[in-house]
Design an enzyme around this catalytic site. Structure first.
Site, PDB file in Angstrom:
ATOM      1  N   SER A 743       0.631  -1.206   0.032  1.00 29.49           N
ATOM      2  CA  SER A 743       0.005   0.052  -0.157  1.00 29.49           C
ATOM      3  C   SER A 743       0.790   1.259  -0.248  1.00 29.49           C
ATOM      4  O   SER A 743      -0.009   2.248   0.001  1.00 29.49           O
ATOM      5  CB  SER A 743      -0.840   0.013   1.419  1.00 29.49           C
ATOM      6  OG  SER A 743      -0.035   0.006   2.357  1.00 29.49           O
ATOM      7  N   LYS A 786      -6.954   3.203   8.648  1.00 26.22           N
ATOM      8  CA  LYS A 786      -5.874   4.390   8.001  1.00 26.22           C
ATOM      9  C   LYS A 786      -6.645   5.661   7.852  1.00 26.22           C
ATOM     10  O   LYS A 786      -6.019   6.557   8.312  1.00 26.22           O
ATOM     11  CB  LYS A 786      -5.605   3.780   6.572  1.00 26.22           C
ATOM     12  CG  LYS A 786      -4.759   2.386   6.481  1.00 26.22           C
ATOM     13  CD  LYS A 786      -4.417   2.328   5.014  1.00 26.22           C
ATOM     14  CE  LYS A 786      -3.692   0.877   4.886  1.00 26.22           C
ATOM     15  NZ  LYS A 786      -3.275   0.418   3.477  1.00 26.22           N
TER      16      LYS A 786
END
Length: 852
Positions: A743, A786
């Site tokens: 990511s 996140k």
């Protein structure tokens, strides 16, 4: 006529003090020696002696030896037994001791104790001699009648037993071969008698007295055997042989004078155990096993090691809740209220519990679901399991699986092993006493693996609704139905859970809390709990919400609320000190001048608002209530802030970008830094990176090199080949923490684009996403955690892959209002959102080419 026993003992004997039993002449006894004086006797006399005389001891009954030889010798029993030490066995576990096998020779009387240390030695007088009776026919006839009567009862007792047993046949031969004078002592030691009765026989120096005292004991045993034969059902031949081997130890006396209460209680326990087996509701297979084991138990002597193992097994079988269950509370409205009161937020989890209750209302025989709560530490996974049990009205049991690396902890040990015991599942059912509890399998992601097996594999049977109705524990060796148990597992991540086990569980994600949720949790649950634990009241302390927000943002940085709870505890302790000091000062002021005190108080109370704890540091008077916890008080109690909003400072030059990462502890922001220098075109990566993240870095630099002309990106020498005579160093701070995953791809591209373009990345933007060599942005996981991390850090915009747009639905509304989201499908869109004014394609004025 008089005759003396042929056994002659020394006139001085070392004394062995014992209180475990009574040794009679002609009998053999095994005794343990662990006290100071007795140990010295064995080591100095028996182990070092070389003559037969050194193995003869004086055994004093009913006299415990002091633990230390510094203590005085206790009063000694008057009569003892001279004994021959036949065997000495030493051991150091659990403490140094010896086991002696001793055979009684004759009686003696202590004349005088000659010395007490290191072990007692006494001058003794031998007592067992044939007595000379008066020369009258009446006395001779009386002794003769006693002897014949005794012999008749002894023979009758032996003939009631099975003569095919060698031990009984040997006893019958002893009756014919031994002198009548020796039989009272020998038979008293064989038949079932108490230590008190044996002590009375030992003290009976007269042979006539011993005959008279032993005859009632024989009669009692004969009557007991007759009663046993009447009440006992016919058994097989093997049963008769076992009864004959230990005939006297198994019969229940009817005189009521026996003081061997331990064996009586044990026999009563076996009878009660047999009754519980008959009346239990266990399945037919388990009932057959218990009946078979209770039959074996009745045949065993209590001294056999297997006796205790079999008894423990049967006690477990009758204590297990085979068909005992609690009634579920299926009121959905009440359950909703209870869950809302116990836990704030967690809407997805509450919804699943209410769905289960609704289905149970429609179908009573629903199998228990296998749920797994996955989320960072401190978000309430374990406590919500307890609330689920409370909501359903079920018993709750927690099984900690962290670090378990032996499959026997789950399935139990086979009974052939020493120290065998059932597994944690069966033990938990025994503890709660019902067959439909809520079992919390805590930290299932931290199971280990060793040579003793894989406990995760053992859980496959437990957590499979199609198999756990016939779960077989190795210790029980019979099936137990676990289908009514509601299993709830907790984990911080699913990455370490085996795929087969993960497939059997329904995963429910429990994300971290937002700042607003933490504030609500603190004021609803944490602060009242801390006040109660520290003996404070709301009238003594005031913590505004703005103070709670300061604690959350500047003193903690976590997905859960554990650190917040600890900080609140530290505040309460500081306030408790002030309150206690204030009470002490008030006590002093009560003895001082009242007028002076009132004048001071009028001066202090000019401002009526609650004062801060920092304002009361140097006051001579107790603080005013409630004590206000403000920013200055936080600094005094908790110290300077641990975290500062430094995002804008760290993005003050090109080559820095903010990414988003997911960890088992929740979401985190992650900085990526890049620099370039003259070199040979090498790419250096630092920061404890995994292979996947290293590949993302190579992908990023390859994509930028292939699109350098498109975006007019050049190195320090003006070349579009970004690695021409240029080295690039990529660093991920927090180098002690291992990092991996795909990511970070978009963050690395943005960081390098900033480095080669010389433009700053926006300081309020964070991003996440996987990249491809064609410049596509692929979806990643952990979006909610996140986004919450970006919100905690004070960022304003988050760039995510377009295919993760569906994950934004799980973001709390207040977080979505504070943040703006950019969904990108390619790197062009990422770069345009990451830089002020966009990152558009630049074109140079074309040169005029001519073929002329």
């Amino acid at each position: 006529m008089s005759s003396v026993s042929p056994i002659q003992i020394p006139s001085r004997l070392p004394l062995l003090l014992t209180h475990e039993g009574v040794l009679l002449p002609g009998s053999t006894m095994r005794t343990s020696v662990d006290s100071a004086r007795n140990l010295q006797l064995v080591r100095s006399r028996l182990l070092k002696g070389t003559s037969l005389q050194s193995t003869i001891l004086g055994v004093i009954p009913n006299t415990p030896d002091p633990a230390s030889d510094a203590q005085d010798l206790p009063p000694l029993h008057r009569i003892g037994t001279a004994a021959l030490a036949v065997q000495v066995v030493g051991s150091n576990w659990p403490k140094p001791h010896y086991t002696l096998l001793i055979t009684g020779l004759c009686r003696f009387q202590i004349v005088q104790v000659l010395k007490e240390k290191p072990y007692p030695i006494a001058e003794v007088e031998q007592l067992d001699r044939l007595e000379e009776f008066p020369n009258t026919c009446k006395m001779r006839e009386e002794l003769g009648e006693l002897s014949e009567q005794f012999y008749k009862y002894a023979v009758q007792l032996v003939e009631m037993l099975d003569m095919s047993v060698p031990a009984v046949a040997k006893l019958r031969r002893l009756l014919d071969s031994l002198p009548r004078e020796a039989l009272p002592d020998i038979l008293t030691s064989i038949i079932r008698t108490s230590n008190k009765e044996k002590l009375q026989i030992l003290d009976a120096v007269s042979l006539e007295e011993r005959f008279k005292m032993t005859i009632p004991l024989l009669v009692r045993q004969i009557e007991g055997l007759k009663l046993l034969q009447k009440t006992r059902k016919p058994k097989q031949d093997d049963d008769k042989r076992v009864i004959a081997i230990r005939p006297i130890r198994r019969i229940t006396h009817i005189s009521g004078t026996l003081e061997d209460e331990d064996e009586d209680e044990d026999n009563d326990d076996i009878v009660m155990l047999e009754k519980k087996i008959r009346t239990s509701s266990m399945p037919e297979q388990a009932h057959k096993v218990c009946v078979k084991e209770i039959k074996r138990l009745k045949k065993m002597p209590q001294s056999m090691p297997e006796y205790a193992l079999t008894r423990n097994y049967l006690e477990l079988m009758v204590e297990l809740p085979w068909n005992k269950s609690t009634t579920d509370r299926l009121d959905i409205r009440a359950a909703r209220i209870l869950l809302d009161n116990d836990h704030y937020a967690m809407e997805k989890l509450k919804k699943r519990v209410l769905e289960y209750l609704a289905v149970r209302q429609l179908k009573n025989n629903l199998k228990g679901p296998i749920l797994c709560f996955v989320g960072p530490p401190g978000v309430g996974k374990t406590s919500v399991g307890r609330s689920v049990a409370k909501t359903l009205g079920r018993e709750f049991h927690r099984i900690a699986l962290g670090g378990v690396c032996d499959q026997s902890d789950i399935r139990g040990h086979r009974r052939t092993y020493v120290g065998s015991m059932p597994g944690r599942i069966i033990n938990g059912l025994k503890t709660v006493g019902v067959n439909n509890p809520v079992f919390l399998l805590d930290e299932v992601d931290k199971l280990g693996k060793s040579l003793q097996g894989d406990p995760a594999a053992a859980l496959l049977e437990v957590l499979d609704p199609e198999q756990n109705h016939n779960f077989t524990d190795h210790y029980l060796n019979v099936a137990f139905d676990l289908s009514q148990v509601l299993f709830i597992a907790t984990a911080n991540t699913t990455a370490t859970i085996p795929a087969a086990l993960l497939d059997r569980m329904e995963i429910i994600q429990v994300p971290g809390y937002t700042q607003e949720e933490k504030i609500e949790i603190a004021h609803r649950h944490l602060i009242p709990k801390q006040l109660e634990q520290h003996g404070l009241t709301p009238q003594q302390i005031q913590i505004p919400q703005v103070t709670t927000l300061d604690i959350i943002t500047r003193y903690t940085r976590e997905a859960g609320v554990r650190s917040l709870d600890r900080k609140l505890g530290a505040i309460c302790r500081a306030v408790a000190v002030k309150v206690a000091e204030g009470q002490h000062k008030e006590a002093k002021l009560d003895r001082s001048d009242v007028t002076e005190r009132e004048g001071c108080r009028e001066h202090i109370l000019e401002d009526e608002k609650p004062e801060s704890i920092s304002d009361t540091t140097d006051l001579a008077l107790p603080p005013e209530m409630p004590i206000l916890i403000d920013f200055h008080a936080l600094k005094d109690i908790l110290g300077p802030p641990m975290y500062e909003m430094e995002v804008s400072q760290r993005l003050s030059q090109p080559g820095v970008a903010i990414g988003l990462a997911w960890t088992p502890l929740g979401g985190e922001i992650m900085f990526v830094e890049a620099s370039r220098m003259d070199g040979e075109g090498q790419l250096t990566l630092t920061g404890q990176l995994g292979d996947v993240m290293k590949e993302s870095a190579h992908l990023a630099i390859s994509w930028l090199r292939s699109n350098a002309k498109k975006y007019q990106l050049t190195n320090a020498f003006g070349s579009f080949d970004l690695l021409d005579n240029t080295d690039i160093h990529l660093h991920f701070p927090a180098g002690a923490v291992t990092k991996d995953g795909p990511s970070a791809g978009v963050t690395i591209v943005t960081c390098l684009a900033s480095l080669f373009s010389g433009r700053l990345v926006r300081s309020d933007v964070a991003m996440t996403g996987e990249i491809t060599l064609r410049g596509l942005v692929l979806p990643v996981g952990g979006i909610k955690d996140k986004v919450l991390a970006a919100h905690r850090a004070g960022l304003k915009q988050v760039i995510i892959p377009r295919r993760n747009e569906k994950d934004l639905e799980g973001i709390p509304g207040n977080v979505r209002q504070d943040l703006s989201f950019v969904t990108a499908s390619c790197l062009d869109e990422v770069l345009n959102a990451a830089f002020d004014g966009g990152f558009t394609v630049k074109t140079r004025p074309g040169l005029l080419n001519s073929k002329l």
